[in-house]
Write a protein that holds these residues in place. Structure first.
Motif, PDB file in Angstrom:
ATOM      1  N   LYS A   9       0.828  -1.232   0.000  1.00 54.08           N
ATOM      2  CA  LYS A   9       0.000   0.000   0.000  1.00 54.08           C
ATOM      3  C   LYS A   9       0.845   1.257   0.000  1.00 54.08           C
ATOM      4  N   VAL A  10       0.522   2.451   0.610  1.00 54.03           N
ATOM      5  CA  VAL A  10       1.326   3.667   0.484  1.00 54.03           C
ATOM      6  C   VAL A  10       1.999   4.155   1.752  1.00 54.03           C
ATOM      7  N   ALA A  11       3.186   4.811   1.687  1.00 52.78           N
ATOM      8  CA  ALA A  11       3.895   5.282   2.872  1.00 52.78           C
ATOM      9  C   ALA A  11       4.711   6.529   2.617  1.00 52.78           C
ATOM     10  N   ALA A  12       5.416   7.177   3.669  1.00 49.20           N
ATOM     11  CA  ALA A  12       5.997   8.505   3.460  1.00 49.20           C
ATOM     12  C   ALA A  12       7.292   8.816   4.160  1.00 49.20           C
ATOM     13  N   LEU A  13       7.895   9.959   3.759  1.00 58.96           N
ATOM     14  CA  LEU A  13       9.137  10.499   4.297  1.00 58.96           C
ATOM     15  C   LEU A  13       9.188  11.977   3.954  1.00 58.96           C
ATOM     16  N   ALA A  14       9.895  12.767   4.762  1.00 59.35           N
ATOM     17  CA  ALA A  14       9.978  14.203   4.466  1.00 59.35           C
ATOM     18  C   ALA A  14      10.908  14.442   3.297  1.00 59.35           C
ATOM     19  N   LEU A  15      10.635  15.481   2.503  1.00 62.22           N
ATOM     20  CA  LEU A  15      11.404  15.763   1.292  1.00 62.22           C
ATOM     21  C   LEU A  15      12.864  15.988   1.601  1.00 62.22           C
ATOM     22  N   ALA A  16      13.171  16.732   2.667  1.00 62.69           N
ATOM     23  CA  ALA A  16      14.568  17.044   2.951  1.00 62.69           C
ATOM     24  C   ALA A  16      15.194  16.061   3.915  1.00 62.69           C
ATOM     25  N   ALA A  17      14.447  15.032   4.301  1.00 64.53           N
ATOM     26  CA  ALA A  17      14.973  14.115   5.318  1.00 64.53           C
ATOM     27  C   ALA A  17      15.639  12.916   4.667  1.00 64.53           C
ATOM     28  N   THR A  18      16.509  12.280   5.408  1.00 62.55           N
ATOM     29  CA  THR A  18      17.083  11.016   4.970  1.00 62.55           C
ATOM     30  C   THR A  18      16.162   9.905   5.433  1.00 62.55           C
ATOM     31  N   VAL A  19      15.799   9.019   4.528  1.00 63.60           N
ATOM     32  CA  VAL A  19      14.889   7.942   4.877  1.00 63.60           C
ATOM     33  C   VAL A  19      15.571   7.006   5.857  1.00 63.60           C
ATOM     34  N   ALA A  20      14.881   6.741   6.955  1.00 63.70           N
ATOM     35  CA  ALA A  20      15.475   5.890   7.986  1.00 63.70           C
ATOM     36  C   ALA A  20      15.662   4.485   7.462  1.00 63.70           C
ATOM     37  N   PRO A  37       3.219  15.125 -12.100  1.00 64.27           N
ATOM     38  CA  PRO A  37       2.866  15.510 -10.729  1.00 64.27           C
ATOM     39  C   PRO A  37       3.399  14.588  -9.638  1.00 64.27           C
ATOM     40  N   ILE A  38       3.987  13.442 -10.002  1.00 57.48           N
ATOM     41  CA  ILE A  38       4.500  12.501  -9.008  1.00 57.48           C
ATOM     42  C   ILE A  38       5.980  12.786  -8.779  1.00 57.48           C
ATOM     43  N   ARG A  39       6.368  12.964  -7.515  1.00 57.48           N
ATOM     44  CA  ARG A  39       7.740  13.347  -7.195  1.00 57.48           C
ATOM     45  C   ARG A  39       8.362  12.417  -6.159  1.00 57.48           C
ATOM     46  N   CYS A  40       9.607  12.041  -6.400  1.00 56.69           N
ATOM     47  CA  CYS A  40      10.357  11.296  -5.386  1.00 56.69           C
ATOM     48  C   CYS A  40      10.523  12.179  -4.155  1.00 56.69           C
ATOM     49  N   GLY A  41      10.338  11.582  -2.971  1.00 51.98           N
ATOM     50  CA  GLY A  41      10.519  12.329  -1.741  1.00 51.98           C
ATOM     51  C   GLY A  41       9.322  13.148  -1.316  1.00 51.98           C
ATOM     52  N   GLN A  42       8.195  13.007  -2.032  1.00 56.00           N
ATOM     53  CA  GLN A  42       6.983  13.739  -1.678  1.00 56.00           C
ATOM     54  C   GLN A  42       5.791  12.783  -1.650  1.00 56.00           C
ATOM     55  N   PRO A  43       4.718  13.162  -0.952  1.00 60.06           N
ATOM     56  CA  PRO A  43       3.511  12.326  -0.985  1.00 60.06           C
ATOM     57  C   PRO A  43       2.871  12.369  -2.372  1.00 60.06           C
ATOM     58  N   LEU A  44       1.987  11.420  -2.635  1.00 66.82           N
ATOM     59  CA  LEU A  44       1.207  11.480  -3.867  1.00 66.82           C
ATOM     60  C   LEU A  44       0.371  12.756  -3.865  1.00 66.82           C
ATOM     61  N   PRO A  92       0.481   8.379 -16.058  1.00 63.81           N
ATOM     62  CA  PRO A  92       0.416   7.036 -16.647  1.00 63.81           C
ATOM     63  C   PRO A  92       0.344   5.980 -15.548  1.00 63.81           C
ATOM     64  N   LEU A  93      -0.157   4.819 -15.903  1.00 63.27           N
ATOM     65  CA  LEU A  93      -0.133   3.705 -14.960  1.00 63.27           C
ATOM     66  C   LEU A  93       1.292   3.504 -14.471  1.00 63.27           C
ATOM     67  N   GLN A  94       1.465   3.368 -13.144  1.00 64.45           N
ATOM     68  CA  GLN A  94       2.787   3.182 -12.567  1.00 64.45           C
ATOM     69  C   GLN A  94       2.684   2.627 -11.153  1.00 64.45           C
ATOM     70  N   LEU A  95       3.832   2.256 -10.609  1.00 68.87           N
ATOM     71  CA  LEU A  95       3.930   1.776  -9.234  1.00 68.87           C
ATOM     72  C   LEU A  95       4.742   2.770  -8.430  1.00 68.87           C
ATOM     73  N   ALA A  96       4.397   2.914  -7.160  1.00 68.62           N
ATOM     74  CA  ALA A  96       5.211   3.718  -6.241  1.00 68.62           C
ATOM     75  C   ALA A  96       5.375   2.946  -4.943  1.00 68.62           C
ATOM     76  N   LEU A  97       6.583   2.903  -4.442  1.00 65.38           N
ATOM     77  CA  LEU A  97       6.836   2.349  -3.115  1.00 65.38           C
ATOM     78  C   LEU A  97       6.814   3.517  -2.148  1.00 65.38           C
ATOM     79  N   VAL A 102       5.166   8.819   1.761  1.00 60.52           N
ATOM     80  CA  VAL A 102       6.070   9.525   0.851  1.00 60.52           C
ATOM     81  C   VAL A 102       6.642   8.550  -0.183  1.00 60.52           C
ATOM     82  N   VAL A 103       6.765   9.022  -1.415  1.00 58.93           N
ATOM     83  CA  VAL A 103       7.303   8.199  -2.502  1.00 58.93           C
ATOM     84  C   VAL A 103       8.805   8.016  -2.303  1.00 58.93           C
ATOM     85  N   VAL A 104       9.240   6.754  -2.136  1.00 57.90           N
ATOM     86  CA  VAL A 104      10.671   6.476  -2.026  1.00 57.90           C
ATOM     87  C   VAL A 104      11.226   5.828  -3.292  1.00 57.90           C
ATOM     88  N   ASP A 105      10.334   5.275  -4.123  1.00 55.74           N
ATOM     89  CA  ASP A 105      10.747   4.795  -5.447  1.00 55.74           C
ATOM     90  C   ASP A 105       9.507   4.678  -6.318  1.00 55.74           C
TER      91      ASP A 105
END
Length: 201
Positions: A9-20, A37-44, A92-97, A102-105
């Motif tokens: 499902k979906v999860a998050a991290l702050a844009l300027a933070a290092t992912v734990a 509109p989809i960005r690494c390091g930001q929520p959907l 487009p259809l895509q996957l996000a981890l 927050v999008v990490v990949d």
């Protein structure tokens, strides 16, 4: 979902933070163009709904792969009445981890049409015009539309071994713009999508 295939499902991290736990800082990750509109390091950018009108999205199976592909996932679009969706759409259809929302990949390599070669749809949003030719996917109650999506991932610095070692902390989302030609932008119209925690796949 088939046995032996995982998903999330979906999860998050702050844009300027290092992912734990092994995720590198995302603010320096290569970012897509302003049209994406989809960005690494930001929520959907919009909420997801598993259905939009007559259309439903689901994940049938997930296969864990080695780098650089990371995973292979079969996404299915089904419908209670016939509907058409043109791809590539705004999203487009895509996957996000995701981690903590927050999008990490993110991954979007697949065959736009069964007879075509797999192509990274995120590269099209980055300005690579090889992905500019659109197709129409027809979805009916009798004939769902299936797409196999895989990597490589597009967010710089993320190590998938971190997700596999702590799957309860990550969600995998499959999503796209809502079909049926809505003129609403994603930020107001939402996304057709589903998210599942990795340890529940």
């Amino acid at each position: 979902m088939g046995t032996g295939w995982p998903l999330a499902k979906v999860a998050a991290l702050a844009l300027a933070a290092t992912v734990a736990g092994g995720c590198a800082a995302q603010e320096n990750a290569p970012q897509p163009s302003a049209t994406d509109p989809i960005r690494c390091g930001q929520p959907l950018p919009a909420p997801m709904s598993v259905s939009a009108g007559p259309v439903f999205i689901s994940v049938n199976r997930l296969e864990r792969l080695g780098p650089p592909a990371t995973i292979r996932v079969e996404v299915m679009l089904s419908a209670s009445s016939p509907v058409e969706t043109t791809q590539p759409a705004e999203v487009p259809l895509q996957l996000a981890l995701l981690r903590d929302g927050v999008v990490v990949d993110r991954l979007a390599t697949y065959r736009m049409s069964p007879e075509w070669q797999p192509y990274d749809q995120i590269a099209f949003l980055d300005g690579d015009t090889r992905g500019a030719i659109g197709v129409t996917w027809t979805v009916t109650p009798q004939e769902p539309y299936r797409v196999v999506v895989e990597g490589p991932g597009r967010c710089d610095g993320f190590d998938w071994s971190v997700a596999w070692s702590a799957p309860a902390q990550f969600e995998l989302a499959a999503f796209m713009s809502t079909p049926s030609g809505s003129a609403q932008p994603v930020t107001s119209g939402g996304l057709l999508g589903v998210a599942i925690r990795l340890d529940r796949l």
